[in-house]
Scaffold this motif. Structure first.
Motif, short mmCIF file in Angstrom:
data_model
loop_
_atom_site.label_atom_id
_atom_site.label_comp_id
_atom_site.label_asym_id
_atom_site.label_seq_id
_atom_site.Cartn_x
_atom_site.Cartn_y
_atom_site.Cartn_z
N ILE A 66 -53.40 -19.21 27.87
CA ILE A 66 -53.19 -20.10 26.66
C ILE A 66 -54.31 -19.60 25.78
N VAL A 153 -48.11 -27.62 25.43
CA VAL A 153 -48.79 -26.87 24.39
C VAL A 153 -47.60 -26.89 23.29
N LEU A 208 -48.41 -18.19 21.06
CA LEU A 208 -48.30 -19.34 22.35
C LEU A 208 -47.15 -19.47 22.97
#
Length: 291
Positions: A66, A153, A208
């Motif tokens: 990440i 996320v 991402l």
């Protein structure tokens, strides 16, 4: 509680977490297609680039996947701005957004795949992180961390973009650019500049989303094709330009696929998911939260 009920609860929870991942891979299309009317078929290829960026950061430098993607965000943003500029000069400025304009993104898709194959080969690649493997047991159900982390996320990314689009001048301009460019010019905003920024944001989300993908499953250069139909289906199902609708649609498809895979087999999951899309659009053509 009997085994079938426990299996049902776990399937629903896994479906919700999977839906969060689907929201992550779809949010870029929600911007480019939903707000800019640009059919970016190549978006899954940028997601794969994000996966391999996370892979390099993790295996070469030992950085969390990440965090690797967060570091790569500016590069992806600039790559998105460059891609839109080429598209604008070659097609949009000439008012040519037909099949020839679409072929530009098909070209990007295949070029990216070829570059990834030549660079990394066709073997599946994985990353290492403390949250890949373990699960949190909450009694009635388990939370696999490899799904929970991408879910969190995705939610942070979607909420952040929603706040940006609704509470900033540039964000409101992005929402208006596909509707009335003349009015936008009266507000001293350049539609081309606004689209360039928005497209840059749509590609930045791929970094991402790519990290989320490689956390959930191993990747190889052609795996992005599996998501082309799914991401467009989610954006259309949610309602073009609606982030909350996109999240609801992603959750719906995630739960439908998880339940189908659990009780009927994974091969049926895509058919059921797209069946839900067709039924919903037949009843509500504008999507779940469409205008």
């Amino acid at each position: 509680m009997d085994g079938s009920a426990n299996l049902l609860i776990n399937a629903i929870v896994s479906g919700l977490l999977l839906g969060g991942f689907y929201a992550a891979v779809s949010v870029g299309i929600a911007i480019s297609f939903g707000l800019l009317d640009i059919v970016n078929i190549a978006h899954p290829a940028f997601i794969l680039l994000g996966s391999y960026a996370a892979f390099v950061g993790n295996t070469v430098f030992g950085i969390d996947p990440i965090l690797s993607s967060v570091i790569a965000l500016p590069v992806f943003y600039l790559l998105g701005m460059l891609s839109y500029q080429v598209y604008y000069v070659a097609f949009e400025r000439r008012d040519d957004q037909s099949l020839r304009g679409l072929s530009f993104f098909f070209g990007l898709l295949f070029i990216t795949e070829v570059v990834l194959v030549l660079t990394f080969g066709v073997d599946y690649r994985t990353v290492q992180a403390p949250y890949i493997g373990p699960s949190i047991s909450l009694g009635l159900f388990d939370l696999p961390l490899r799904l929970l982390v991408p879910f969190l996320v995705a939610m942070v990314m979607v909420v952040g973009l929603q706040i940006f689009l609704s509470r900033t001048f540039i964000g409101r301009a992005v929402q208006a650019v596909a509707q009335d460019q003349g009015a936008l010019r009266l507000m001293a905003a350049d539609p081309v500049k606004i689209k360039r920024i928005a497209f840059g944001l749509s590609i930045a989300t791929a970094a991402l989303a790519g990290a989320c993908l490689i956390i959930i499953q191993p990747v190889e250069p052609s795996i992005g094709r599996e998501y082309i139909g799914r991401v467009f289906a989610i954006v259309v199902l949610g309602g073009l330009g609606s982030f909350p609708g996109m999240v609801i649609a992603a959750m719906t498809l995630g739960i439908a696929e998880s339940l189908t895979a659990t009780f009927f087999g994974p091969s049926w999951a895509p058919a059921v998911a797209f069946g839900i899309l067709l039924i919903t659009l037949a009843v509500r053509p504008s999507g779940i939260l469409g205008r």
